[in-house]
Scaffold this motif. Structure first.
Motif, short mmCIF file in Angstrom:
data_model
loop_
_atom_site.label_atom_id
_atom_site.label_comp_id
_atom_site.label_asym_id
_atom_site.label_seq_id
_atom_site.Cartn_x
_atom_site.Cartn_y
_atom_site.Cartn_z
N SER A 97 0.84 -1.19 0.00
CA SER A 97 0.00 0.00 0.00
C SER A 97 0.87 1.24 0.00
O SER A 97 1.91 1.29 0.68
N ALA A 98 0.46 2.24 -0.76
CA ALA A 98 1.17 3.52 -0.74
C ALA A 98 0.93 4.22 0.60
O ALA A 98 -0.09 3.99 1.27
N GLU A 99 1.88 5.05 0.99
CA GLU A 99 1.72 5.80 2.23
C GLU A 99 0.50 6.72 2.14
O GLU A 99 0.27 7.35 1.11
N ASN A 100 -0.26 6.76 3.22
CA ASN A 100 -1.45 7.61 3.32
C ASN A 100 -2.48 7.30 2.23
O ASN A 100 -3.22 8.18 1.78
N SER A 101 -2.52 6.04 1.79
CA SER A 101 -3.50 5.67 0.78
C SER A 101 -4.91 5.73 1.35
O SER A 101 -5.16 5.22 2.45
N PRO A 102 -5.86 6.36 0.64
CA PRO A 102 -7.23 6.41 1.14
C PRO A 102 -7.97 5.08 0.98
O PRO A 102 -9.06 4.91 1.50
N VAL A 103 -7.36 4.15 0.25
CA VAL A 103 -7.96 2.84 0.04
C VAL A 103 -7.29 1.84 0.97
O VAL A 103 -6.07 1.75 1.03
N ASN A 104 -8.09 1.08 1.74
CA ASN A 104 -7.54 0.07 2.64
C ASN A 104 -7.22 -1.18 1.82
O ASN A 104 -8.11 -1.87 1.34
N HIS A 105 -5.94 -1.48 1.70
CA HIS A 105 -5.51 -2.61 0.89
C HIS A 105 -5.07 -3.81 1.73
O HIS A 105 -4.40 -4.70 1.22
N SER A 119 6.09 -2.95 -6.06
CA SER A 119 5.22 -1.91 -6.60
C SER A 119 4.17 -1.58 -5.55
O SER A 119 4.11 -2.20 -4.49
N THR A 120 3.34 -0.58 -5.86
CA THR A 120 2.31 -0.16 -4.91
C THR A 120 0.93 -0.31 -5.53
O THR A 120 0.76 -0.18 -6.74
N PHE A 121 -0.04 -0.56 -4.67
CA PHE A 121 -1.42 -0.61 -5.14
C PHE A 121 -1.88 0.79 -5.52
O PHE A 121 -1.35 1.79 -5.03
N PRO A 122 -2.88 0.88 -6.38
CA PRO A 122 -3.43 2.20 -6.74
C PRO A 122 -3.95 2.93 -5.51
O PRO A 122 -4.40 2.31 -4.54
N THR A 123 -3.91 4.25 -5.57
CA THR A 123 -4.38 5.06 -4.45
C THR A 123 -5.75 5.66 -4.70
O THR A 123 -6.20 6.52 -3.95
N SER A 124 -6.40 5.22 -5.76
CA SER A 124 -7.77 5.68 -6.01
C SER A 124 -8.68 4.47 -6.11
O SER A 124 -8.26 3.37 -6.45
N PHE A 125 -9.95 4.66 -5.78
CA PHE A 125 -10.91 3.57 -5.83
C PHE A 125 -11.10 3.07 -7.26
O PHE A 125 -11.23 1.87 -7.51
N LYS A 126 -11.11 4.01 -8.22
CA LYS A 126 -11.27 3.63 -9.62
C LYS A 126 -10.09 2.77 -10.09
O LYS A 126 -10.26 1.74 -10.74
N GLY A 127 -8.88 3.23 -9.76
CA GLY A 127 -7.70 2.48 -10.16
C GLY A 127 -7.66 1.10 -9.53
O GLY A 127 -7.29 0.11 -10.18
N THR A 128 -8.06 1.00 -8.26
CA THR A 128 -8.07 -0.28 -7.57
C THR A 128 -9.03 -1.25 -8.24
O THR A 128 -8.68 -2.41 -8.51
N GLU A 129 -10.23 -0.80 -8.53
CA GLU A 129 -11.23 -1.69 -9.11
C GLU A 129 -10.86 -2.09 -10.53
O GLU A 129 -11.01 -3.25 -10.91
#
Length: 395
Positions: A163-171, A247-257
């Protein structure tokens, strides 16, 4: 009733494969003698970085690669159908840039194939593929080159997503599933002397292997397809978990989905396309490596497997309560218990740091989101071929 029993029985196969892999992974990995042996022969490496609108995060990746290259090595960025300044950024960072513009054929596989075609004019000994948003361990290139020279097969590094630092998405759940998929299961297969699936980045190939298979495709999970194609030629991938690409997971809900949709749909499509063929080829040739990869491929994404088992358990137990046979319920219950055992074992041994126990309190909302995700995926149709992962933070 037979249909329910057959469905529960089919789910027993991926659960059994998962159980074997997790138990085998409990043994700590040991270096093979050739994995620590120095490479005294000069071998040239070409690193190919497929990049589609990646100018924002490309520079750190190139900075990790360049210090690891020798005098005869090459760093090539394939700027594929870019509408940003990826090519200029790559060139300014010292990379050799080749530009590909073909909007009718979009896909990472096409970019990889373009790079191999470019290299065919002056072939290296080995080719390493690295995604444009990854960070590399300092000795990754040397480690992979040494092992690849010895085994003369594709070699896969450990690929970690965080997870990226301060990511708004809980990964947290995604990180745990990734640990199971890309660390635990390949480690189990390595400990069993088996091959592994390719993971899309941190993959090194001998030139004679990578130049002999078709790469140019828009397949959603081209890494899986490439590894299976090579396995059929006798070059099944080898896992070297002592060097890491991150690598890091996306930090937006759209990118994650969007990212998860591509992974799930691509995996399921690969199961339908390759498993029957691989099982047939493995049995006819007596090739254990092909059979192992076919069985490993049968394990769907963790959340989907859990959802299928819960649905099957509810259906079979409902029929049993209404007076139906017990056998389907017993099989479904055994599957569920085996799956839970795998998850708990993985968490105790490998997953407590990425998935703290307190995160279990949010499991209910996570499960609802997953049900909604699979529902939207069924309604929404097939994901796009190759879209840069949206890593922007929603405002």
């Amino acid at each position: 009733m037979l249909i329910l029993a057959a469905l529960a029985g089919l789910l027993s196969v991926p659960v059994a494969v998962l159980l074997v892999e997790v138990i085998a992974a409990l043994k700590a990995p040991k270096l093979e003698p050739f994995e620590v042996k120095e490479l005294n022969i000069e071998k040239r490496v070409a690193v190919i970085v497929p990049a589609h609108n990646e100018s924002v995060g490309l520079v750190p990746t190139l900075q990790d690669i360049k210090p690891q290259l020798g005098a005869g090595d090459r760093l090539i960025v394939v700027a594929d159908n870019c509408t940003d300044d990826t090519a200029e950024v790559a060139a300014a960072s010292g990379a050799e840039v080749i530009i590909r513009n073909d909007p009718g054929r979009i896909g990472k596989g096409f970019a990889m194939g373009w790079g191999i075609t470019h290299l065919s004019q002056d072939p290296p000994d080995f080719v390493l593929f690295v995604d444009a948003d990854c960070r590399l361990q300092a000795d990754l290139v040397e480690g992979l080159k040494r092992v690849c020279h010895q085994v003369q097969r594709p070699v896969q590094a450990l690929f970690v997503m965080r997870s990226a630092e301060n990511s708004p998405v809980n990964h947290s759940f995604a990180e745990f599933a990734w640990v199971l998929r890309n660390w635990v299961r390949p480690l189990g297969l390595r400990n069993l002397r088996g091959p592994v699936q390719l993971m899309g980045t941190g993959m090194m190939f001998p030139w004679n292997a990578i130049s002999s298979v078709p790469l140019a495709s828009g397949h959603l999970v081209e890494d899986l397809k490439l590894g299976l194609d090579l396995a059929e030629t006798g070059k099944a991938p080898y896992f070297f978990p002592f060097v890491t690409v991150t690598s890091t997971f996306p930090t937006s809900f759209k990118g994650t989905e969007n990212q998860r949709q591509r992974w799930v749909q691509g995996h399921l499509a690969t199961i339908g396309r390759f498993v029957p063929r691989l099982l047939t080829a493995g049995l006819m040739r007596g090739d254990v490596n092909i059979l192992v990869l076919a069985l490993d491929l049968l394990v769907p994404p963790l959340s989907l497997l859990a959802l299928l088992m819960v649905v099957t358990m509810v259906m079979t137990s409902s029929v049993t309560v209404l007076g139906g046979p017990w056998l389907p319920t017993l099989i479904a219950g055994g599957n569920l218990l085996g799956f839970i055992f795998c998850v708990v074992l993985t968490w105790f041994k490998f997953g407590r740091q990425v998935f703290p126990a307190q995160e279990l309190l949010s499991f209910g909302s996570f499960a609802l989101k997953k049900i909604g995700f699979y529902g939207r995926m069924l309604i929404g149709g097939t994901a796009s071929q190759w879209i840069r992962t949206d890593r922007s933070t929603p405002t």
